[in-house]
Design an enzyme around this catalytic site. Structure first.
Site, PDB file in Angstrom:
ATOM      1  N   LYS A 124    -110.038  10.029  19.963  1.00 49.86           N
ATOM      2  CA  LYS A 124    -110.627   9.235  18.875  1.00 49.86           C
ATOM      3  C   LYS A 124    -109.903   9.571  17.581  1.00 49.86           C
ATOM      4  O   LYS A 124    -109.308  10.636  17.462  1.00 49.86           O
ATOM      5  CB  LYS A 124    -112.114   9.591  18.735  1.00 49.86           C
ATOM      6  CG  LYS A 124    -112.980   9.160  19.903  1.00 49.86           C
ATOM      7  CD  LYS A 124    -113.906   8.017  19.490  1.00 49.86           C
ATOM      8  CE  LYS A 124    -114.889   7.658  20.586  1.00 49.86           C
ATOM      9  NZ  LYS A 124    -116.099   8.478  20.550  1.00 49.86           N
ATOM     10  N   HIS A 127    -110.492  11.080  11.392  1.00 48.06           N
ATOM     11  CA  HIS A 127    -110.602  10.259  10.187  1.00 48.06           C
ATOM     12  C   HIS A 127    -111.201  11.018   9.012  1.00 48.06           C
ATOM     13  O   HIS A 127    -111.531  12.198   9.126  1.00 48.06           O
ATOM     14  CB  HIS A 127    -111.396   8.980  10.476  1.00 48.06           C
ATOM     15  CG  HIS A 127    -112.771   9.237  11.009  1.00 48.06           C
ATOM     16  ND1 HIS A 127    -113.790   9.661  10.221  1.00 48.06           N
ATOM     17  CD2 HIS A 127    -113.282   9.117  12.262  1.00 48.06           C
ATOM     18  CE1 HIS A 127    -114.889   9.802  10.941  1.00 48.06           C
ATOM     19  NE2 HIS A 127    -114.597   9.482  12.196  1.00 48.06           N
ATOM     20  N   HIS A 130    -113.965  13.503   9.058  1.00 43.54           N
ATOM     21  CA  HIS A 130    -113.784  14.874   9.544  1.00 43.54           C
ATOM     22  C   HIS A 130    -113.263  15.813   8.462  1.00 43.54           C
ATOM     23  O   HIS A 130    -113.105  17.004   8.701  1.00 43.54           O
ATOM     24  CB  HIS A 130    -112.807  14.900  10.725  1.00 43.54           C
ATOM     25  CG  HIS A 130    -113.291  14.155  11.917  1.00 43.54           C
ATOM     26  ND1 HIS A 130    -112.685  13.018  12.389  1.00 43.54           N
ATOM     27  CD2 HIS A 130    -114.354  14.369  12.727  1.00 43.54           C
ATOM     28  CE1 HIS A 130    -113.351  12.569  13.437  1.00 43.54           C
ATOM     29  NE2 HIS A 130    -114.357  13.366  13.659  1.00 43.54           N
TER      30      HIS A 130
HETATM   31  N1  ARG Z   1    -117.784  16.051  17.916  1.00 45.33           N
HETATM   32  C1  ARG Z   1    -119.014  15.882  17.214  1.00 45.33           C
HETATM   33  C2  ARG Z   1    -118.948  14.650  16.313  1.00 45.33           C
HETATM   34  O1  ARG Z   1    -117.868  14.186  15.991  1.00 45.33           O
HETATM   35  C3  ARG Z   1    -119.338  17.066  16.343  1.00 45.33           C
HETATM   36  C4  ARG Z   1    -119.641  18.316  17.089  1.00 45.33           C
HETATM   37  C5  ARG Z   1    -120.285  19.329  16.220  1.00 45.33           C
HETATM   38  N2  ARG Z   1    -120.587  20.552  16.893  1.00 45.33           N
HETATM   39  C6  ARG Z   1    -121.588  20.724  17.736  1.00 45.33           C
HETATM   40  N3  ARG Z   1    -121.720  21.874  18.338  1.00 45.33           N
HETATM   41  N4  ARG Z   1    -122.460  19.772  18.004  1.00 45.33           N
HETATM   42  O2  ARG Z   1    -119.983  14.157  15.918  1.00 45.33           O
END
Ligand code: ARG
Length: 563
Positions: A124, A127, A130
Site C-alpha cells: 500500500k 503516504h 504515515h
Molecule cells: N498498519 C496499521 C495502519 O496503517 C497501523 C498499525 C499500528 N500498530 C498496531 N499495533 N496496531 O492502520
C-alpha cells in the site's frame, strides 16, 4: 543544576515532601519578579495560615546563598532569584563537557520501552498519513534512548489480509514481471487500485482463493507475496534513511498468526469469550464500548486479534515497562478496547500500554485524499520540500557549499518539524512556504541559528582565538536569558518523554534559537569590549550550538554546518 530540587531541599514546609514542593515550583511567564516562583496557596490548608503570611515566613526562613541569592514574598508567592554567575559557570561547564550527551541521563537504566510506530502496510502507499507516526515514533525512540531506557522500535507491518489475494489475482491478470520490478510500490499499488475498480465476481473469488493459498503455505503464492513485500520494504527503507529512522523489529501482523491461539484459549478459560451472531467476542458493554471481536463468524482473525497476540508476545519477549502505540486517533476505540480486554484478563501490565494518539496532517495545497489513486505519497512531499528548500537557499546564498546536502537537511527537516511542532493530537495543515520561512517558528530558523553560531566559532578559530579557559563575565540580560534556557534543556527532554510530546523539544528549540539571536544582536561577540568578554561570549556561542544541535537531533533533524 536542578533548581527546583535545590530550593525544595531548603524550604521548611512540614508535612510535604521535597519532590512535591519541587513539582509546584514554576518558571513565571514574566521573569521580572524572579526566575522561579512557588505559589503558597497549596500550603494554606496544611499550615493553617493565609498564603501571604506563609510566603513571608518562608522567605524569611530561606537560607540564601550564591545559588539563590534572593527570595521575596509577593502576594502569596515566593519568588526566587537565581545567582546568575553561578548558573552561567555551571551550565556552560556542563554543556561543554558533555556536548552531544548534554540532555541525556540514565534515569531509564534497567527499564524497557517498546515503541510501535510507522507500521506500514505492505503493497500500500506510504503516504502523508504515515508521516506523524513515523517521525513522532522516531523522535520518541531517540528521546527515551537518550534518557537511558532500553528501547525497542517495532514496525508492526500490515502484511496480512485478503488484499494480498487481490493483489496476486490482479498481477496474474494484468501484471508484468519487469514492470513491477521497475515500478516497485507504485506498480503494485496501481494493480491493487485497478483490482478494486475492475475486478469481476470471478476475480474476487479467485482473490479469496489466493489468500487461502498464501495461508496454507502454497509456494507460488508465498513467493509472490514475499516479492511484493521486499519491493515495498526496499521502497520504505529509502524514506526511513532520509528521515533517520530505524527499527529493531519488523514483526508484523503475519508474525502473530500462529501466536493467537494460546491467547484465545486463555480468553476462553477466563470466561471472557462469548458468541455473538456466530462471532467470538469479548463483551465490553458495561464499559460503554462495542464488543471486541476476536474471531469472525467464518473463524478468521482480525487486526484486533493480532494486536492482542502481539501485546502478549511483546510483554513476554521484552518484559517492557511501557509499550507505546504511536497510531492516529482514528484508532482510539480499538486501543481502548484492546487495553480493556488485557486488563479483564487480569494482566497487571495492561496499565503500561499507552496509545500515543496524534492528529491528521494535510497539505495546504490539495488536502490529503485517500480516494483511489489520489494519494499524497510521503516521498513526493519530501522531494517537493527539498526542491523548494534548494530554491530558497539558492536565493539566500548562491555561493553555498554542498548545496544538495544542505537542501536535503533543510527540506526533510521542515517536513519533520512540521509534524512535530504542534501538540501531537492537533490536526495540522502543512504549508511548504511557512515551513521554509527563515524567520518563522521553523526548523530552518533553528538550523540557520546553528550555522550562524558555527560561523562565529569558525572565524574565531581561524583567528587563533581560544576560549577554553574563558571565565564568566558580568551578564547582560540577553546572555542571562540564553543561559537560563540552556540550563533548562535536560528537564525539557524529560518532560517530552513523560508526556510523549516531542513538540516540547521543538518549541524549546525555537525559543532558545530566538534567545540566541537576541544575544547575537545585543552583544558584540568578536568585537567585544575586552578579550575576556569575547572569550566568554564565544564559549556561550559554542554551548548554544551544542544544545540546539542536540535538540534537533532528538527530533531527527540534521544540522548543516553552513547555510
Ligand atoms: N498498519 C496499521 C495502519 O496503517 C497501523 C498499525 C499500528 N500498530 C498496531 N499495533 N496496531 O492502520
Amino acid at each position: 543544576m536542578d533548581y527546583r530540587a535545590y530550593i525544595a531541599a531548603r524550604l521548611p514546609v512540614e508535612g510535604m515532601g521535597e519532590e512535591e514542593i519541587a513539582a509546584a515550583i514554576a518558571i513565571p511567564p514574566d521573569t521580572a519578579l524572579g526566575d522561579y516562583a512557588l505559589p503558597c496557596f497549596k500550603f494554606a490548608k496544611l499550615m493553617r495560615k493565609p498564603p501571604a503570611k506563609i510566603a513571608e515566613e518562608l522567605a524569611a526562613a530561606y537560607p540564601t546563598d550564591e545559588v539563590i541569592p534572593e527570595v521575596v514574598a509577593v502576594n502569596g508567592y515566593l519568588n526566587f532569584r537565581i545567582g546568575k554567575e553561578r548558573l552561567a559557570e555551571e551550565t556552560l561547564a556542563r554543556i561543554l563537557e558533555e556536548k552531544s550527551q548534554y540532555g541525556a541521563s540514565d534515569m531509564g537504566r534497567g527499564k524497557t520501552v517498546c515503541i510501535d510506530y510507522s507500521s506500514v502496510n505492505i503493497a500500500k502507499p506510504f503516504h502523508i498519513g504515515h508521516l506523524s507516526t513515523t517521525v513522532l515514533g522516531g523522535s520518541l525512540y531517540r528521546i527515551f534512548k537518550a534518557l537511558g531506557y532500553t528501547v525497542v522500535g517495532i514496525n508492526h507491518l500490515g502484511d496480512y489480509g485478503t488484499q494480498f489475494g487481490k493483489l496476486i489475482s490482479a498481477y496474474k491478470h494484468w501484471g508484468k514481471r519487469e514492470e513491477v520490478e521497475e515500478g516497485g510500490i507504485h506498480a503494485i499499488n496501481a494493480l491493487y487500485v485497478r483490482f478494486n475498480e475492475e475486478a469481476t465476481e470471478e476475480m474476487q473469488a479467485e482473490a479469496r482463493e489466493y489468500f487461502r493459498l498464501i495461508e496454507s503455505g502454497d509456494r507460488e503464492a508465498n513467493e509472490l507475496f514475499d516479492w511484493f513485500k521486499s519491493l515495498t520494504m526496499a521502497y520504505v527503507q529509502k524514506i526511513y534513511d532520509r528521515l533517520h529512522i530505524t527499527f529493531d523489529s519488523y514483526a508484523g501482523e503475519r508474525f502473530y498468526i500462529d501466536k493467537m491461539q494460546p491467547v484465545i484459549d486463555e480468553l476462553k478459560a477466563k470466561g471472557l469469550l462469548v458468541e455473538s451472531r456466530g462471532a467470538q467476542v469479548v463483551d465490553l458493554e458495561q464499559y460503554g464500548m462495542p464488543p471486541f471481536i476476536v474471531l469472525r463468524s467464518d473463524g478468521a482473525s482480525l487486526y484486533a486479534t493480532r494486536d492482542l497476540a502481539a501485546a502478549f508476545y511483546r510483554k513476554r519477549t521484552y518484559d517492557f515497562d511501557k509499550c507505546l502505540y504511536v497510531v492516529a486517533y482514528q484508532q482510539n476505540l480499538h486501543f481502548k478496547q484492546l487495553f480493556k480486554v488485557i486488563e479483564l484478563m487480569g494482566e497487571p501490565w495492561a496499565k503500561d500500554l499507552v496509545h500515543v494518539a496524534y492528529g491528521m496532517v494535510s497539505l495546504e495545497d490539495g488536502a490529503m485524499s485517500t480516494r483511489k489513486g489520489k494519494v499524497v505519497w510521503l516521498e513526493d512531499v519530501l522531494s517537493r520540500c527539498v526542491e523548494k528548500a534548494a530554491a530558497v537557499l539558492e536565493e539566500k546564498n548562491p555561493a553555498l557549499e554542498n548545496k544538495e546536502d544542505v537542501a536535503e537537511k533543510v527540506g526533510v527537516g521542515a517536513v519533520v518539524f512540521g509534524a512535530l511542532y504542534n501538540n501531537k493530537i492537533k490536526d495540522i495543515v502543512f504549508s511548504y512556504d511557512k515551513a521554509l520561512n527563515f524567520d518563522g517558528e521553523t526548523s530552518v530558523y533553528v538550523q540557520y541559528t546553528c550555522a550562524r553560531a558555527r560561523s562565529v566559532l569558525t572565524k574565531a578559530a581561524e583567528g587563533g582565538i581560544g576560549y577554553a579557559d574563558a571565565q564568566v563575565c558580568e551578564l547582560c540580560p540577553a546572555e542571562f536569558e540564553l543561559i537560563k534556557a540552556l540550563a533548562e534543556f535536560p528537564d525539557t527532554v524529560k518532560t517530552a518523554a513523560a508526556t510523549y510530546e516531542p513538540s516540547v523539544i521543538a518549541r524549546y528549540a525555537v525559543g532558545t534559537a530566538q534567545k540566541f539571536n537576541k544575544f547575537y544582536i545585543d552583544c558584540k561577540i568578536m568585537q567585544a569590549e575586552t578579550e575576556a568578554l569575547r572569550a566568554f561570549r564565544l564559549k556561550l556561542c559554542d554551548a548554544a550550538l551544542a544544545v540546539l544541535t542536540n535538540a534537533l537531533t532528538l527530533l531527527g533533524i540534521g544540522v548543516p554546518d553552513k547555510m
